[in-house]
Design an enzyme around this catalytic site. Structure first.
Site, mmCIF file in Angstrom:
data_model
loop_
_atom_site.group_PDB
_atom_site.id
_atom_site.type_symbol
_atom_site.label_atom_id
_atom_site.label_comp_id
_atom_site.label_asym_id
_atom_site.label_seq_id
_atom_site.Cartn_x
_atom_site.Cartn_y
_atom_site.Cartn_z
ATOM 1 N N TYR A 24 5.789 -6.770 -1.728
ATOM 2 C CA TYR A 24 6.817 -5.739 -1.501
ATOM 3 C C TYR A 24 7.020 -5.586 0.007
ATOM 4 O O TYR A 24 6.053 -5.391 0.743
ATOM 5 C CB TYR A 24 6.415 -4.386 -2.112
ATOM 6 C CG TYR A 24 7.448 -3.337 -1.818
ATOM 7 C CD1 TYR A 24 8.665 -3.311 -2.507
ATOM 8 C CD2 TYR A 24 7.261 -2.413 -0.791
ATOM 9 C CE1 TYR A 24 9.644 -2.387 -2.198
ATOM 10 C CE2 TYR A 24 8.241 -1.481 -0.484
ATOM 11 C CZ TYR A 24 9.429 -1.473 -1.191
ATOM 12 O OH TYR A 24 10.405 -0.572 -0.870
ATOM 13 N N LYS A 52 4.946 3.541 8.055
ATOM 14 C CA LYS A 52 4.226 4.520 7.244
ATOM 15 C C LYS A 52 3.265 5.407 8.049
ATOM 16 O O LYS A 52 3.697 6.411 8.584
ATOM 17 C CB LYS A 52 3.539 3.813 6.076
ATOM 18 C CG LYS A 52 4.576 3.292 5.083
ATOM 19 C CD LYS A 52 4.039 3.069 3.691
ATOM 20 C CE LYS A 52 5.183 2.956 2.700
ATOM 21 N NZ LYS A 52 5.421 1.609 2.198
ATOM 22 N N TYR A 59 14.476 5.537 -6.420
ATOM 23 C CA TYR A 59 14.551 4.824 -7.697
ATOM 24 C C TYR A 59 14.753 5.774 -8.874
ATOM 25 O O TYR A 59 13.932 5.831 -9.778
ATOM 26 C CB TYR A 59 13.292 3.970 -7.906
ATOM 27 C CG TYR A 59 13.263 2.779 -6.980
ATOM 28 C CD1 TYR A 59 13.907 1.596 -7.330
ATOM 29 C CD2 TYR A 59 12.611 2.850 -5.745
ATOM 30 C CE1 TYR A 59 13.908 0.506 -6.476
ATOM 31 C CE2 TYR A 59 12.606 1.758 -4.881
ATOM 32 C CZ TYR A 59 13.252 0.598 -5.259
ATOM 33 O OH TYR A 59 13.252 -0.471 -4.404
ATOM 34 N N ASP A 76 2.936 -8.052 7.200
ATOM 35 C CA ASP A 76 3.535 -6.744 6.935
ATOM 36 C C ASP A 76 2.397 -5.747 6.708
ATOM 37 O O ASP A 76 1.855 -5.640 5.616
ATOM 38 C CB ASP A 76 4.456 -6.848 5.715
ATOM 39 C CG ASP A 76 5.083 -5.515 5.337
ATOM 40 O OD1 ASP A 76 4.659 -4.475 5.885
ATOM 41 O OD2 ASP A 76 5.988 -5.509 4.481
HETATM 42 C C1 LIG Z 1 6.703 0.902 2.266
HETATM 43 C C2 LIG Z 1 6.669 -0.518 2.667
HETATM 44 C C3 LIG Z 1 7.775 -1.123 3.290
HETATM 45 C C4 LIG Z 1 9.083 -0.407 3.509
HETATM 46 O O1 LIG Z 1 8.977 0.677 4.373
HETATM 47 P P1 LIG Z 1 10.087 1.846 4.343
HETATM 48 O O2 LIG Z 1 9.688 2.754 5.448
HETATM 49 O O3 LIG Z 1 10.017 2.467 2.973
HETATM 50 O O4 LIG Z 1 11.406 1.185 4.586
HETATM 51 C C5 LIG Z 1 7.662 -2.435 3.666
HETATM 52 N N1 LIG Z 1 6.517 -3.131 3.471
HETATM 53 C C6 LIG Z 1 5.433 -2.578 2.893
HETATM 54 C C7 LIG Z 1 4.187 -3.369 2.733
HETATM 55 C C8 LIG Z 1 5.473 -1.250 2.466
HETATM 56 O O5 LIG Z 1 4.408 -0.706 1.856
#
Ligand SMILES: *Cc1c(COP(=O)(O)O)cnc(C)c1O
Length: 432
Positions: free
Chosen positions: A148, A278, A21, A249
């Site tokens: 997100y 992550k 970004y 997620d």
């Molecule tokens: C960071 C994140 C993503 C995206 O993961 P990337 O490895 O950056 O593509 C998706 N969902 C959540 C909740 C995140 O924190």
């Protein structure tokens, strides 16, 4: 490295390389990190700073971890990569066994991919394919505001609709259903009114909705908010009632960050689909996984296409799987629960009193996540310089000053992090 060599490198960086970004004409200040060890990042002038970000939730064990280094070296000397089409290998099998073993009961089938965003795309494809031959009108998603889920197009379509992405890509992004973010905070008394918007929207539109996607308990990049587990419990109930799949997620929350191994455990639910990323490799390599139930997997497989329509080149990369295995082993044999609880307690004591400060509107802590919401917007460029001068790596955004340190951080190091947060509230870090 001489000053001149370094200046040249930094100049090339500014002129040719995008960071997350950022602008190519007004690049933000950028720091040159030479190495990292424990919770410390070492800049190329020798300065050591304490990492408060775990490289965006990922480096849960800190840096330069002997067991993880060794896992990668051993695997690299055997095979760094091999295609996953028609071929399998022990690192991937071991990893999927571990993931099935530690995630909520019922999640049995695993799709490995290369990043969090892609694991969300895969989850969304699973949901669409699940309904495709059963109820083909179910092609949309419902989600909560402030969410997100990543930067690819499917994931973007379920990110908060007011954060700028949607306006920019209108006409290309799939329109989805958005409901109000949960209004009851994690530790407030539950109120049933908080679930009404979801109940109403599902009642009215469920024939068009394939799945409800949300971040369990912690809304990360969309505002660092912690909501009540009862919301998640009732969401699960409503999804079952209206034949809507539930996608959790857990890319940010997974692997202990919130005090539970997975945030879904706060509500004792099993989602139909779960995304992990992550922290999965302890921050060593990019890797993600999408898990689902036997039922969803079989329904997709019994559909007209017969297969799940996805297959990345680097699927199941052995190096990434090997280091993920070592990271999960390290986590499960560590006393991460006490570590995270200790961080939580210390941050509660150090950060919650800051609500008294004029520049602070809220302070909250959950697990090893500490958040200060400020009254004024923070000037990232200014703040970054101040933080580094004070010996820490903290990267605020908007009105959010937050830390989520590696679990191995010592009390003294955490005290420094929290002390700096307190200090910068009186510094000149604000947008004019
Ligand atoms: C960071 C994140 C993503 C995206 O993961 P990337 O490895 O950056 O593509 C998706 N969902 C959540 C909740 C995140 O924190």
């Amino acid at each position: 490295m001489t000053q001149k060599t370094n200046d040249n490198l930094m100049k090339f960086d500014q002129q040719h390389i995008w960071h997350p970004y950022t602008s190519m004409t007004k690049p933000l200040p950028c720091y040159h990190v030479e190495s990292a060890n424990g919770v410390y990042l070492t800049l190329n002038d020798g300065t050591q700073i304490i990492d408060g970000m775990s490289s965006w939730w990922a480096s849960i064990h800190g840096y330069n971890v002997p067991a993880l280094n060794q896992a990668m070296q051993v695997q690299a000397s055997k095979m760094s990569h091999v295609m996953f089409g028609g071929i399998t290998h022990t690192p991937a099998i071991n990893l999927c066994q571990k993931l099935v073993g530690i995630t909520p009961a019922g999640l049995e089938c695993v799709f490995l991919s290369d990043s969090g965003s892609v694991s969300v795309e895969v989850a969304m494809k699973m949901a669409i394919q699940y309904w495709h031959h059963q109820q083909p009108t179910k092609k949309k998603f419902i989600t909560i505001r402030n969410g997100y889920h990543g930067d690819t197009f499917g994931a973007m379509s379920v990110c908060d609709p007011d954060n700028g992405m949607h306006e920019l890509f209108t006409g290309f992004l799939a329109p989805q259903f958005f409901i109000n973010a949960p209004s009851v905070k994690f530790d407030e008394p539950w109120q049933n009114s908080a679930i009404q918007d979801l109940a109403d929207t599902l009642a009215e539109n469920h024939q068009h909705i394939a799945a409800f996607i949300l971040e369990p308990i912690v809304q990360g990049a969309g505002g660092m908010k912690f909501y009540h587990p009862e919301f998640l419990r009732q969401a699960k109930f409503l999804c079952e009632r209206y034949d809507v799949l539930l996608i959790a997620d857990e890319i940010a929350t997974g692997f202990g960050r919130t005090g539970k191994l997975f945030a879904c455990e706060h509500a004792e639910i099993t989602p139909d689909i779960m995304c992990l990323g992550k922290g999965i490799t302890g921050g060593y390599m990019t890797l993600a996984a999408t898990l689902t139930t036997r039922h969803v997997a079989e329904t997709i497989s019994n559909g007209p296409s017969g297969v799940l329509m996805h297959g990345p080149t680097f699927m199941g990369n052995p190096l990434a799987c090997a280091v993920a295995n070592a990271s999960i082993d390290l986590l499960m044999t560590s006393d991460w629960e006490q570590q995270v609880a200790g961080i939580e307690k210390q941050m509660q004591q150090a950060l919650l009193p800051l609500t008294e400060h004029d520049n602070v509107t809220d302070a909250r802590v959950l697990g090893s996540i500490g958040v200060i919401e400020t009254a004024r917007s923070i000037d990232l460029a200014k703040a970054q310089v101040v933080f580094v001068e004070l010996g820490v790596w903290i990267r605020p955004f908007g009105k959010l000053l937050y830390i989520m340190p590696p679990y191995i951080i010592s009390q003294a190091e955490l005290e420094t992090l929290c002390g700096v947060i307190k200090q910068v509230l009186d510094a000149d870090i604000w947008v004019k």
